[in-house]
Scaffold this active site. Structure first.
Site: not given
Length: 183
Positions: A61, A70, A130, A167
């Protein structure tokens, strides 16, 4: 904080200093000054928490606007975490790096803005935390195909991955919409 360099200089594997005894353990997962000293001058605006079962593969992503850096860690179980450089013009464009993050090793993975990110759950269950440097913007979110043959990511799969429909429909890097300019 111990820093383990990766094959892509901007992506870092971080090992915190853990203080443990018979009661348990303590460590700082984030300290702005220590991270700045490491060259990570990020402003985090959002914390995310996901829970997934074994063989779930999330990613790869990224956002074409409002790209997110991140800082990833695992608090339950273990994952294979992957970052792919999608910064056009970067000397490492199209290259990937991975590491195992687990509740046991307490490592963190710094994935700067300009990278696609994904992970595979290795344990029965994993909880991933995250911090993100920009807000989630679903209208700008895109995904690169996890098994793009041009990337040839070694996911160390032992079974077919469990994927979201998003996905499954992801594009190869060569077809993907990328940032308007290099980040």
């Amino acid at each position: 904080m111990n820093v383990l360099p990766s094959s892509i200089p901007d992506v870092l594997i971080l090992e915190p200093r853990v203080f443990g005894d018979d009661r348990g353990f303590f460590f700082e997962s984030y300290n702005e000054q220590i991270f700045a000293d490491l060259g990570i001058n990020a402003r985090f605006v959002q914390d995310n928490h996901s829970r997934s079962r074994q063989n779930v593969l999330r990613g790869l992503h990224y956002q074409i606007q409002q790209p997110q850096g991140k800082l990833v860690r695992v608090i339950v179980g273990s994952i294979l975490d992957v970052a792919v450089d999608i910064r056009q013009g970067s000397p490492t464009f199209g290259q990937w790096v991975s590491c195992v993050l687990s509740a046991e090793n307490k490592r963190q993975f710094w994935v700067p803005a300009g990278f696609a990110h994904g992970f595979l759950v290795l344990s029965d269950l994993a909880e991933v935390l995250y911090k993100a440097t920009d807000f989630y913007a679903p209208q700008h979110e895109r995904a690169i195909l996890w098994n793009d043959p041009d990337l040839a990511i070694d996911w160390t799969l032992t079974a077919d991955p469990i994927l979201s429909s998003k996905d499954q429909a992801a594009q190869r890097l060569s077809e993907a919409e990328l940032f308007e300019k290099s980040h």
